[in-house]
Scaffold this motif. Structure first.
Motif, PDB file in Angstrom:
ATOM      1  N   ILE A   1     104.088 -12.828 131.669  1.00  8.44           N
ATOM      2  CA  ILE A   1     104.188 -13.894 132.667  1.00  8.44           C
ATOM      3  C   ILE A   1     103.396 -13.491 133.913  1.00  8.44           C
ATOM      4  CG2 ILE A   1     105.737 -15.178 134.203  1.00  8.44           C
ATOM      5  CD1 ILE A   1     107.830 -15.103 132.058  1.00  8.44           C
ATOM      6  N   GLU A   2     102.396 -14.276 134.248  1.00  9.67           N
ATOM      7  CA  GLU A   2     101.554 -13.984 135.399  1.00  9.67           C
ATOM      8  C   GLU A   2     102.151 -14.578 136.673  1.00  9.67           C
ATOM      9  OE1 GLU A   2      98.948 -12.079 135.267  1.00  9.67           O
ATOM     10  OE2 GLU A   2      98.949 -11.870 133.070  1.00  9.67           O
ATOM     11  N   HIS A   3     101.799 -13.952 137.807  1.00 12.27           N
ATOM     12  CA  HIS A   3     102.112 -14.578 139.090  1.00 12.27           C
ATOM     13  C   HIS A   3     101.422 -15.941 139.139  1.00 12.27           C
ATOM     14  CE1 HIS A   3     104.376 -11.620 141.278  1.00 12.27           C
ATOM     15  NE2 HIS A   3     103.466 -10.683 141.106  1.00 12.27           N
ATOM     16  N   GLY A   4     102.166 -16.967 139.482  1.00 13.08           N
ATOM     17  CA  GLY A   4     101.587 -18.300 139.545  1.00 13.08           C
ATOM     18  C   GLY A   4     101.675 -18.881 140.941  1.00 13.08           C
ATOM     19  N   ALA A   5     101.113 -20.051 141.078  1.00 13.26           N
ATOM     20  CA  ALA A   5     101.224 -20.840 142.305  1.00 13.26           C
ATOM     21  C   ALA A   5     101.593 -22.249 141.872  1.00 13.26           C
ATOM     22  CB  ALA A   5      99.920 -20.833 143.083  1.00 13.26           C
ATOM     23  N   CYS A   6     102.752 -22.721 142.283  1.00 14.53           N
ATOM     24  CA  CYS A   6     103.188 -24.064 141.866  1.00 14.53           C
ATOM     25  C   CYS A   6     102.138 -25.093 142.234  1.00 14.53           C
ATOM     26  CB  CYS A   6     104.522 -24.414 142.532  1.00 14.53           C
ATOM     27  SG  CYS A   6     105.848 -23.246 142.182  1.00 14.53           S
ATOM     28  N   VAL A   7     101.717 -25.055 143.509  1.00 11.28           N
ATOM     29  CA  VAL A   7     100.711 -25.998 143.992  1.00 11.28           C
ATOM     30  C   VAL A   7      99.406 -25.234 144.173  1.00 11.28           C
ATOM     31  CG1 VAL A   7     100.152 -27.748 145.713  1.00 11.28           C
ATOM     32  CG2 VAL A   7     102.542 -27.264 145.179  1.00 11.28           C
ATOM     33  N   SER A   8      98.669 -25.094 143.101  1.00 11.50           N
ATOM     34  CA  SER A   8      97.401 -24.370 143.142  1.00 11.50           C
ATOM     35  C   SER A   8      96.239 -25.357 143.190  1.00 11.50           C
ATOM     36  CB  SER A   8      97.252 -23.489 141.899  1.00 11.50           C
ATOM     37  OG  SER A   8      97.143 -24.287 140.733  1.00 11.50           O
ATOM     38  N   ALA A   9      95.059 -24.844 143.489  1.00  7.87           N
ATOM     39  CA  ALA A   9      93.879 -25.708 143.536  1.00  7.87           C
ATOM     40  C   ALA A   9      93.624 -26.350 142.176  1.00  7.87           C
ATOM     41  CB  ALA A   9      92.663 -24.901 143.978  1.00  7.87           C
ATOM     42  N   SER A  10      93.759 -25.585 141.109  1.00  3.68           N
ATOM     43  CA  SER A  10      93.484 -26.143 139.777  1.00  3.68           C
ATOM     44  C   SER A  10      94.487 -27.223 139.410  1.00  3.68           C
ATOM     45  CB  SER A  10      93.499 -25.024 138.732  1.00  3.68           C
ATOM     46  OG  SER A  10      94.762 -24.388 138.668  1.00  3.68           O
ATOM     47  N   VAL A  11      95.754 -27.043 139.790  1.00  2.00           N
ATOM     48  CA  VAL A  11      96.775 -28.054 139.516  1.00  2.00           C
ATOM     49  C   VAL A  11      96.442 -29.355 140.240  1.00  2.00           C
ATOM     50  CG1 VAL A  11      99.162 -28.698 140.029  1.00  2.00           C
ATOM     51  CG2 VAL A  11      98.681 -26.509 138.935  1.00  2.00           C
ATOM     52  N   VAL A  12      96.124 -29.257 141.525  1.00  5.44           N
ATOM     53  CA  VAL A  12      95.819 -30.455 142.318  1.00  5.44           C
ATOM     54  C   VAL A  12      94.555 -31.133 141.803  1.00  5.44           C
ATOM     55  CG1 VAL A  12      95.162 -31.281 144.612  1.00  5.44           C
ATOM     56  CG2 VAL A  12      97.023 -29.615 144.366  1.00  5.44           C
ATOM     57  N   GLU A  13      93.541 -30.351 141.513  1.00  4.14           N
ATOM     58  CA  GLU A  13      92.281 -30.930 141.055  1.00  4.14           C
ATOM     59  C   GLU A  13      92.459 -31.674 139.739  1.00  4.14           C
ATOM     60  OE1 GLU A  13      89.107 -27.802 143.084  1.00  4.14           O
ATOM     61  OE2 GLU A  13      89.822 -27.454 141.044  1.00  4.14           O
ATOM     62  N   THR A  14      93.227 -31.086 138.827  1.00  7.03           N
ATOM     63  CA  THR A  14      93.454 -31.739 137.536  1.00  7.03           C
ATOM     64  C   THR A  14      94.301 -32.999 137.694  1.00  7.03           C
ATOM     65  OG1 THR A  14      93.315 -29.614 136.391  1.00  7.03           O
ATOM     66  CG2 THR A  14      94.372 -31.424 135.210  1.00  7.03           C
TER      67      THR A  14
END
Length: 311
Positions: free
Chosen positions: A207-220
Protein backbone atom coordinates in the motif's frame (compact mmCIF):
# COMPACT_ATOMS: atom_id res chain seq x y z
CA UNK A 1 -9.91 26.22 -7.44
CA UNK A 2 -11.21 23.06 -5.83
CA UNK A 3 -14.39 23.37 -3.77
CA UNK A 4 -14.70 20.86 -0.92
CA UNK A 5 -18.20 19.86 0.21
CA UNK A 6 -17.08 18.97 2.81
CA UNK A 7 -14.56 17.85 5.42
CA UNK A 8 -16.49 19.67 8.16
CA UNK A 9 -19.88 18.05 7.67
CA UNK A 10 -21.74 15.68 5.34
CA UNK A 11 -23.34 17.99 2.79
CA UNK A 12 -24.60 15.31 0.36
CA UNK A 13 -26.30 13.37 3.17
CA UNK A 14 -27.97 16.23 5.08
CA UNK A 15 -27.74 19.41 3.03
CA UNK A 16 -28.10 18.37 -0.62
CA UNK A 17 -31.11 20.63 -1.27
CA UNK A 18 -29.25 23.62 0.19
CA UNK A 19 -26.17 22.89 -1.91
CA UNK A 20 -28.17 22.74 -5.10
CA UNK A 21 -29.93 26.00 -4.19
CA UNK A 22 -26.51 27.62 -3.79
CA UNK A 23 -25.32 26.20 -7.10
CA UNK A 24 -28.38 27.66 -8.82
CA UNK A 25 -27.87 31.01 -7.07
CA UNK A 26 -24.22 31.03 -8.16
CA UNK A 27 -22.59 31.75 -4.80
CA UNK A 28 -22.23 30.51 -1.24
CA UNK A 29 -21.31 32.31 2.00
CA UNK A 30 -18.96 30.54 4.40
CA UNK A 31 -18.45 31.66 7.98
CA UNK A 32 -14.90 31.44 9.30
CA UNK A 33 -15.04 28.77 12.05
CA UNK A 34 -12.38 30.57 14.09
CA UNK A 35 -13.59 34.15 13.58
CA UNK A 36 -17.37 34.05 13.33
CA UNK A 37 -17.84 37.56 11.97
CA UNK A 38 -15.59 36.92 8.98
CA UNK A 39 -17.52 35.61 5.98
CA UNK A 40 -16.11 34.50 2.65
CA UNK A 41 -18.30 34.47 -0.43
CA UNK A 42 -17.39 31.93 -3.13
CA UNK A 43 -18.68 32.22 -6.65
CA UNK A 44 -20.03 28.87 -7.86
CA UNK A 45 -19.22 28.90 -11.53
CA UNK A 46 -17.39 26.38 -13.73
CA UNK A 47 -15.06 29.11 -14.96
CA UNK A 48 -13.43 29.36 -11.51
CA UNK A 49 -14.38 26.06 -9.81
CA UNK A 50 -12.29 23.36 -11.43
CA UNK A 51 -13.79 20.49 -9.45
CA UNK A 52 -16.46 19.90 -6.81
CA UNK A 53 -15.11 17.42 -4.26
CA UNK A 54 -17.71 15.69 -2.08
CA UNK A 55 -17.13 13.57 1.00
CA UNK A 56 -20.10 11.62 2.37
CA UNK A 57 -21.31 8.55 4.22
CA UNK A 58 -24.63 8.59 2.37
CA UNK A 59 -24.78 9.84 -1.22
CA UNK A 60 -28.43 8.85 -1.73
CA UNK A 61 -29.95 12.34 -1.13
CA UNK A 62 -27.82 13.97 -3.82
CA UNK A 63 -28.44 11.33 -6.50
CA UNK A 64 -31.50 13.12 -7.98
CA UNK A 65 -29.38 16.23 -8.62
CA UNK A 66 -26.41 14.68 -10.44
CA UNK A 67 -27.47 15.95 -13.87
CA UNK A 68 -27.24 19.52 -12.59
CA UNK A 69 -23.61 18.99 -11.58
CA UNK A 70 -22.48 18.03 -15.07
CA UNK A 71 -21.15 21.52 -15.87
CA UNK A 72 -18.50 21.04 -13.18
CA UNK A 73 -15.78 18.52 -12.62
CA UNK A 74 -17.11 16.22 -9.86
CA UNK A 75 -15.44 13.72 -7.53
CA UNK A 76 -17.03 11.79 -4.68
CA UNK A 77 -15.46 10.10 -1.67
CA UNK A 78 -17.91 7.72 -0.03
CA UNK A 79 -16.95 6.39 3.40
CA UNK A 80 -18.16 2.85 4.07
CA UNK A 81 -16.90 1.17 7.23
CA UNK A 82 -17.88 -1.99 9.12
CA UNK A 83 -19.06 -0.11 12.20
CA UNK A 84 -22.58 -0.35 13.58
CA UNK A 85 -24.80 2.19 15.30
CA UNK A 86 -22.66 1.87 18.44
CA UNK A 87 -20.00 3.86 16.55
CA UNK A 88 -21.95 5.53 13.72
CA UNK A 89 -25.40 6.16 15.26
CA UNK A 90 -27.13 7.74 12.27
CA UNK A 91 -25.34 6.31 9.24
CA UNK A 92 -27.74 4.25 7.08
CA UNK A 93 -27.45 0.49 6.88
CA UNK A 94 -24.33 -0.37 4.88
CA UNK A 95 -26.08 -2.31 2.13
CA UNK A 96 -28.17 0.79 1.42
CA UNK A 97 -25.03 2.92 1.24
CA UNK A 98 -23.36 0.42 -1.11
CA UNK A 99 -26.46 0.45 -3.32
CA UNK A 100 -26.28 4.25 -3.48
CA UNK A 101 -22.53 4.05 -4.18
CA UNK A 102 -23.19 1.73 -7.10
CA UNK A 103 -25.88 4.04 -8.50
CA UNK A 104 -23.57 7.04 -8.09
CA UNK A 105 -20.83 5.24 -9.99
CA UNK A 106 -23.23 4.14 -12.74
CA UNK A 107 -24.19 7.78 -13.37
CA UNK A 108 -20.77 9.44 -12.97
CA UNK A 109 -18.34 6.65 -13.84
CA UNK A 110 -16.00 4.70 -11.51
CA UNK A 111 -13.20 7.22 -12.12
CA UNK A 112 -15.26 9.83 -10.24
CA UNK A 113 -16.10 7.78 -7.16
CA UNK A 114 -13.70 6.54 -4.50
CA UNK A 115 -14.35 4.32 -1.49
CA UNK A 116 -12.96 5.37 1.87
CA UNK A 117 -12.50 2.69 4.53
CA UNK A 118 -11.53 4.84 7.45
CA UNK A 119 -10.79 5.42 10.17
CA UNK A 120 -9.64 1.93 11.11
CA UNK A 121 -9.52 1.15 14.81
CA UNK A 122 -9.30 -2.17 16.59
CA UNK A 123 -11.08 -3.29 19.76
CA UNK A 124 -12.79 -6.37 21.14
CA UNK A 125 -15.74 -5.94 18.76
CA UNK A 126 -13.99 -4.69 15.65
CA UNK A 127 -11.05 -7.06 15.61
CA UNK A 128 -8.32 -7.46 13.02
CA UNK A 129 -10.00 -10.57 11.61
CA UNK A 130 -13.43 -8.90 11.46
CA UNK A 131 -11.94 -5.95 9.56
CA UNK A 132 -10.49 -8.31 6.98
CA UNK A 133 -13.81 -10.11 6.54
CA UNK A 134 -15.72 -6.84 6.22
CA UNK A 135 -13.18 -5.32 3.84
CA UNK A 136 -13.34 -8.36 1.57
CA UNK A 137 -17.14 -8.33 1.49
CA UNK A 138 -17.25 -4.63 0.68
CA UNK A 139 -14.48 -4.81 -1.91
CA UNK A 140 -16.21 -7.63 -3.74
CA UNK A 141 -19.48 -5.68 -3.67
CA UNK A 142 -17.88 -2.42 -4.91
CA UNK A 143 -15.32 -3.83 -7.35
CA UNK A 144 -17.36 -2.92 -10.43
CA UNK A 145 -18.17 0.57 -9.11
CA UNK A 146 -14.70 1.91 -8.26
CA UNK A 147 -11.04 1.18 -8.81
CA UNK A 148 -9.76 3.08 -5.77
CA UNK A 149 -9.95 2.77 -1.99
CA UNK A 150 -8.40 5.06 0.61
CA UNK A 151 -7.63 3.65 4.04
CA UNK A 152 -6.38 5.33 7.19
CA UNK A 153 -5.91 4.38 10.81
CA UNK A 154 -7.55 6.37 13.57
CA UNK A 155 -5.86 9.58 14.73
CA UNK A 156 -6.50 10.60 18.31
CA UNK A 157 -7.48 14.24 17.88
CA UNK A 158 -8.64 15.95 21.08
CA UNK A 159 -12.22 15.98 19.77
CA UNK A 160 -11.95 12.26 18.99
CA UNK A 161 -10.67 11.41 22.44
CA UNK A 162 -13.48 13.44 24.01
CA UNK A 163 -16.21 11.82 21.87
CA UNK A 164 -14.73 8.33 21.93
CA UNK A 165 -13.08 7.67 25.30
CA UNK A 166 -11.10 4.45 25.46
CA UNK A 167 -10.25 4.23 21.77
CA UNK A 168 -6.57 3.61 21.11
CA UNK A 169 -4.27 3.88 18.14
CA UNK A 170 -3.72 0.75 16.09
CA UNK A 171 -0.31 -0.71 16.88
CA UNK A 172 2.25 -1.07 14.10
CA UNK A 173 2.01 -4.86 13.91
CA UNK A 174 -1.75 -4.73 13.38
CA UNK A 175 -1.43 -1.91 10.88
CA UNK A 176 1.01 -3.93 8.79
CA UNK A 177 -1.06 -7.12 9.03
CA UNK A 178 -4.21 -5.30 7.96
CA UNK A 179 -2.39 -3.46 5.19
CA UNK A 180 -1.07 -6.72 3.74
CA UNK A 181 -4.54 -8.29 3.86
CA UNK A 182 -6.24 -5.23 2.33
CA UNK A 183 -3.62 -5.03 -0.43
CA UNK A 184 -4.15 -8.70 -1.31
CA UNK A 185 -7.92 -8.22 -1.45
CA UNK A 186 -7.41 -5.13 -3.59
CA UNK A 187 -5.35 -7.10 -6.09
CA UNK A 188 -8.03 -9.79 -6.25
CA UNK A 189 -10.86 -7.31 -6.79
CA UNK A 190 -9.08 -4.79 -9.00
CA UNK A 191 -9.25 -1.99 -6.43
CA UNK A 192 -6.09 0.03 -5.89
CA UNK A 193 -5.53 0.63 -2.16
CA UNK A 194 -3.81 3.79 -0.91
CA UNK A 195 -3.17 5.14 2.56
CA UNK A 196 -4.18 8.66 3.57
CA UNK A 197 -2.03 10.93 5.75
CA UNK A 198 -0.32 7.98 7.41
CA UNK A 199 2.99 8.42 9.21
CA UNK A 200 3.83 4.73 8.82
CA UNK A 201 5.22 3.69 5.44
CA UNK A 202 3.17 0.68 4.30
CA UNK A 203 4.70 0.33 0.86
CA UNK A 204 6.40 -2.94 1.83
CA UNK A 205 2.89 -4.25 2.61
CA UNK A 206 1.62 -3.34 -0.85
CA UNK A 207 0.00 0.00 0.00
CA UNK A 208 1.57 3.26 -1.16
CA UNK A 209 1.20 6.66 0.45
CA UNK A 210 -1.67 8.29 -1.42
CA UNK A 211 -3.34 11.65 -1.77
CA UNK A 212 -7.15 11.62 -1.72
CA UNK A 213 -7.30 14.81 -3.77
CA UNK A 214 -4.34 14.47 -6.10
CA UNK A 215 -3.66 16.19 -9.41
CA UNK A 216 -4.26 12.97 -11.35
CA UNK A 217 -7.59 12.37 -9.58
CA UNK A 218 -8.84 15.89 -10.34
CA UNK A 219 -7.60 15.84 -13.92
CA UNK A 220 -9.29 12.52 -14.64
CA UNK A 221 -12.55 13.45 -12.90
CA UNK A 222 -12.81 16.91 -14.44
CA UNK A 223 -11.29 16.13 -17.83
CA UNK A 224 -8.73 18.92 -17.48
CA UNK A 225 -5.01 19.44 -17.12
CA UNK A 226 -3.89 21.39 -14.05
CA UNK A 227 -1.15 23.99 -14.15
CA UNK A 228 2.12 22.54 -12.87
CA UNK A 229 2.55 25.25 -10.23
CA UNK A 230 -0.78 24.21 -8.64
CA UNK A 231 -0.45 20.47 -9.19
CA UNK A 232 2.68 20.52 -7.01
CA UNK A 233 1.05 22.33 -4.09
CA UNK A 234 0.01 20.62 -0.86
CA UNK A 235 -2.43 21.48 1.90
CA UNK A 236 -1.00 21.95 5.39
CA UNK A 237 -3.91 21.01 7.66
CA UNK A 238 -2.73 17.45 8.40
CA UNK A 239 0.74 15.99 8.73
CA UNK A 240 1.79 13.52 6.04
CA UNK A 241 -1.10 14.59 3.79
CA UNK A 242 -0.34 14.93 0.09
CA UNK A 243 -3.65 16.43 -1.05
CA UNK A 244 -4.03 19.56 -3.14
CA UNK A 245 -5.37 22.66 -1.35
CA UNK A 246 -9.17 22.91 -1.32
CA UNK A 247 -11.71 25.46 -0.09
CA UNK A 248 -14.20 23.96 2.37
CA UNK A 249 -17.76 25.32 2.39
CA UNK A 250 -18.98 23.28 5.36
CA UNK A 251 -19.41 24.08 9.06
CA UNK A 252 -18.18 22.25 12.13
CA UNK A 253 -20.67 20.79 14.62
CA UNK A 254 -23.35 20.29 11.99
CA UNK A 255 -23.16 16.60 11.00
CA UNK A 256 -26.02 14.55 12.49
CA UNK A 257 -24.28 11.26 11.74
CA UNK A 258 -22.65 11.81 15.19
CA UNK A 259 -19.91 9.25 14.58
CA UNK A 260 -17.92 8.73 17.74
CA UNK A 261 -14.54 9.07 16.03
CA UNK A 262 -15.45 12.36 14.31
CA UNK A 263 -12.97 15.25 14.49
CA UNK A 264 -15.48 17.79 13.10
CA UNK A 265 -18.08 17.52 15.90
CA UNK A 266 -17.27 18.17 19.54
CA UNK A 267 -20.73 18.75 21.04
CA UNK A 268 -23.72 16.57 20.03
CA UNK A 269 -26.16 19.05 21.57
CA UNK A 270 -24.67 21.83 19.45
CA UNK A 271 -24.91 19.64 16.35
CA UNK A 272 -28.65 19.19 16.95
CA UNK A 273 -29.06 22.92 17.58
CA UNK A 274 -27.13 23.88 14.46
CA UNK A 275 -28.97 21.38 12.29
CA UNK A 276 -32.26 22.93 13.47
CA UNK A 277 -30.96 26.37 12.42
CA UNK A 278 -30.32 25.18 8.87
CA UNK A 279 -32.41 26.90 6.21
CA UNK A 280 -32.20 25.43 2.69
CA UNK A 281 -32.84 28.90 1.29
CA UNK A 282 -30.02 30.63 3.17
CA UNK A 283 -26.69 31.49 1.57
CA UNK A 284 -25.09 30.09 4.76
CA UNK A 285 -25.11 26.41 5.65
CA UNK A 286 -26.11 27.21 9.24
CA UNK A 287 -28.12 30.29 10.12
CA UNK A 288 -27.92 33.48 8.14
CA UNK A 289 -26.20 36.83 7.86
CA UNK A 290 -25.53 38.85 11.02
CA UNK A 291 -25.37 42.67 11.32
CA UNK A 292 -21.68 42.68 12.27
CA UNK A 293 -20.54 40.26 9.55
CA UNK A 294 -17.61 41.34 7.40
CA UNK A 295 -18.06 39.90 3.93
CA UNK A 296 -15.06 39.15 1.73
CA UNK A 297 -15.25 38.08 -1.89
CA UNK A 298 -12.93 35.12 -2.34
CA UNK A 299 -10.09 35.53 -4.80
CA UNK A 300 -10.88 32.68 -7.15
CA UNK A 301 -8.91 31.58 -10.16
CA UNK A 302 -8.99 28.49 -12.31
CA UNK A 303 -5.94 26.24 -12.21
CA UNK A 304 -6.65 24.70 -15.61
CA UNK A 305 -3.74 24.67 -18.01
CA UNK A 306 -5.56 26.08 -21.04
CA UNK A 307 -2.55 25.73 -23.33
CA UNK A 308 -2.37 21.99 -22.75
CA UNK A 309 -6.12 21.71 -23.17
CA UNK A 310 -5.81 23.26 -26.64
CA UNK A 311 -3.20 20.68 -27.52
Amino acid sequence: MLLFASGRTDIPAFYAEWFMNRLRAGFVDVRNPYSRGQVTRYRLSPDVVDCLVFCTKNPAPILPYLDELCAFGVYFFVTITPYGTDIEPNVPEKNQVMDAFTELSAKLGPHRVSWRYDPVFVDSTYTVSSHIRSFRMMAERLSSATDRCIISFIDLYEKTKRNFPGVTEVNEADQRFLAQAFAAIGRETGIHIESCAEKLDLSDCGIEHGACVSASVVETAAGIRLRADYANRRQHLRSHCGCLPTNDIGAYNSCPHLCRYCYANYDPALVIKNHARHNPGSSFLIGGAQPDDVLHEAKQVTFRDSQLLLL
